[in-house]
Design a protein around this motif. Sequence first.
Motif, PDB file in Angstrom:
ATOM      1  N   SER A 169     -39.940  49.567 -12.464  1.00 50.42           N
ATOM      2  CA  SER A 169     -41.338  49.703 -12.864  1.00 50.42           C
ATOM      3  C   SER A 169     -41.633  51.166 -13.147  1.00 50.42           C
ATOM      4  O   SER A 169     -41.027  52.057 -12.539  1.00 50.42           O
ATOM      5  CB  SER A 169     -42.276  49.192 -11.766  1.00 50.42           C
ATOM      6  N   VAL A 170     -42.563  51.398 -14.068  1.00 52.68           N
ATOM      7  CA  VAL A 170     -42.976  52.757 -14.413  1.00 52.68           C
ATOM      8  C   VAL A 170     -44.493  52.821 -14.397  1.00 52.68           C
ATOM      9  O   VAL A 170     -45.159  52.011 -15.048  1.00 52.68           O
ATOM     10  CB  VAL A 170     -42.433  53.181 -15.797  1.00 52.68           C
TER      11      VAL A 170
ATOM     12  N   LEU B   9     -44.704  52.714 -25.188  1.00 53.38           N
ATOM     13  CA  LEU B   9     -45.686  52.645 -24.100  1.00 53.38           C
ATOM     14  C   LEU B   9     -47.094  52.417 -24.635  1.00 53.38           C
ATOM     15  O   LEU B   9     -47.921  51.771 -23.974  1.00 53.38           O
ATOM     16  CB  LEU B   9     -45.644  53.950 -23.289  1.00 53.38           C
ATOM     17  N   HIS B  10     -47.369  52.949 -25.826  1.00 57.48           N
ATOM     18  CA  HIS B  10     -48.704  52.819 -26.417  1.00 57.48           C
ATOM     19  C   HIS B  10     -48.569  52.332 -27.857  1.00 57.48           C
ATOM     20  O   HIS B  10     -48.754  53.108 -28.799  1.00 57.48           O
ATOM     21  CB  HIS B  10     -49.440  54.161 -26.368  1.00 57.48           C
TER      22      HIS B  10
ATOM     23  N   PHE C 142     -38.318  48.024 -18.688  1.00 60.01           N
ATOM     24  CA  PHE C 142     -38.951  48.119 -17.365  1.00 60.01           C
ATOM     25  C   PHE C 142     -40.392  47.626 -17.468  1.00 60.01           C
ATOM     26  O   PHE C 142     -40.968  47.549 -18.560  1.00 60.01           O
ATOM     27  CB  PHE C 142     -38.920  49.562 -16.839  1.00 60.01           C
ATOM     28  N   ASP C 143     -40.953  47.277 -16.324  1.00 59.54           N
ATOM     29  CA  ASP C 143     -42.352  46.863 -16.267  1.00 59.54           C
ATOM     30  C   ASP C 143     -43.249  48.097 -16.219  1.00 59.54           C
ATOM     31  O   ASP C 143     -42.914  49.093 -15.560  1.00 59.54           O
ATOM     32  CB  ASP C 143     -42.612  46.000 -15.026  1.00 59.54           C
TER      33      ASP C 143
ATOM     34  N   ARG D 266     -31.794  45.137  -3.056  1.00 60.51           N
ATOM     35  CA  ARG D 266     -32.903  45.015  -2.111  1.00 60.51           C
ATOM     36  C   ARG D 266     -33.714  46.307  -2.176  1.00 60.51           C
ATOM     37  O   ARG D 266     -33.247  47.361  -1.759  1.00 60.51           O
ATOM     38  CB  ARG D 266     -32.401  44.777  -0.686  1.00 60.51           C
ATOM     39  N   GLY D 267     -34.911  46.203  -2.711  1.00 56.72           N
ATOM     40  CA  GLY D 267     -35.753  47.383  -2.815  1.00 56.72           C
ATOM     41  C   GLY D 267     -36.434  47.465  -4.164  1.00 56.72           C
ATOM     42  O   GLY D 267     -36.683  46.452  -4.831  1.00 56.72           O
ATOM     43  N   TRP D 268     -36.707  48.692  -4.592  1.00 56.55           N
ATOM     44  CA  TRP D 268     -37.516  48.891  -5.792  1.00 56.55           C
ATOM     45  C   TRP D 268     -37.129  50.196  -6.468  1.00 56.55           C
ATOM     46  O   TRP D 268     -36.869  51.215  -5.805  1.00 56.55           O
ATOM     47  CB  TRP D 268     -38.993  48.940  -5.402  1.00 56.55           C
ATOM     48  N   VAL D 269     -37.081  50.145  -7.792  1.00 55.58           N
ATOM     49  CA  VAL D 269     -36.895  51.339  -8.617  1.00 55.58           C
ATOM     50  C   VAL D 269     -38.201  51.570  -9.360  1.00 55.58           C
ATOM     51  O   VAL D 269     -38.657  50.693 -10.108  1.00 55.58           O
ATOM     52  CB  VAL D 269     -35.732  51.168  -9.615  1.00 55.58           C
TER      53      VAL D 269
END
Length: 455
Positions: A165-166, A364-365, A398-399, A341-344
Amino acid sequence: MMRTNRISGTIAQKAKRILVNGTVSGATTRSLSTTRAALGQKAPNEARAEARAFTQKERGVKSARSGTATVVNLEDANPEYYSSPPNPTGLLSLNAKTATYSNTNRFMQLDEGFLRNLGKSVYPGNLASDFKMFGRPALLYRDGTNDLVQQLLTKRAEKGSSKASVIDGKAGTGKSAELLKLAAVGASSDYLVIYAHSTFPWVDSSRPYAPGSDGTMYVQHELTMELMKTIHGMSKTALAKVPLGKEISFGKRSLGSTMTLLDLVDFAVKVPSVSQDALDHLLEIASKQTEVPVLIAVDDVNTLWTNTLYRDQNDAILPASRLRLPSSFRPFFDGEKAVERGWVVGATSYKRSLFMPQELNSKLHPAPKVPVANPVLAQDPTLAKDTAEAAEANRLSFDVIALDRMSTAETWALMNFYHKVSVISTPVTDALVAKKWVTASGNPREMFNSVTSYF
């Protein structure tokens, strides 16, 4: 002739005694010596102004660095012009226990142990000057912060890879602050935290670099060692729980399979020349294991795709993909790697537009879609195909978590805290909050700048 010499010698001896004793027939004369001892016989210091420039004063005394001292006793000073630094009290420490919805719209200070491991005065964005003005490293726990924290705590119990995620938003919305708060909560909840607070030094040619052993990639041992040192201090307990699971060799030195990630990171800190190889092993092992949750947090994440200010031996510009340090993290945001297991999570930055790639910015835009008014053209398969291809080209790996402007409730909390730490002196009213919110369009950085424009 001999009589003349005898008389001259006698006169010279008497003159010498006069100069030494300073007396002639009982009368006192001033010595002609210009030595330091003689010059020290001048009038006492109390009778004239004493130069005090470049001297350290006791706390509470303000002096000017000039030929004569200008001393102000702050205890007797006019409080309209001189005041003690702010020292807000009663602030909760931000950690996994206090990061709850009930504490939204409250300022909380970062844990001292977390700051010590992060590094003295090492803060992302403009936070260093903010904290200095506040007298405390305090941040507002917003609704958006709580949403991010709940995602982090949920992923701690889940197993299975997920997309990165960003955090994205306009400049000044608090993206770096949100990522910093997320890292602080993760460090307090047994996460293995790999936090890069700023990646601009990775690409702006301000730090040393050297060609790698393969001749195509470049290494930045000093930067990598500093990152490993931060990881070591922030996640010491979590690192000790993860075994290497294989033998890792660094030249003549090998680490056995029963050793842990803590031994790997500790070795990298002591031997900077192997820090990049150690970081690659760390990311590989940490992302595949499920013993402890992992948080990979990268600020200024757009630098992973940019051209850098570094150059190769032929004076050609180096893209970030040819620097091993950025290249170690980019696969996690490109979807090529993931943590089990976890998050980036990363955060974009528009502070230095040079390092925001145009292609990434357009994804992104994206430009707004204009519906086709003609029903015949709307059914054209060629147009539909072009639209689908354009959508695929603009797809992100990525989200995106959009960070919106502050709410009025958050602005109230912000202004109340500014009043508490003497950033503003006027009472906080509905009119003041509305004025600041409308003028800055809810942007926290612009609101801060509006109340500190005369500082």
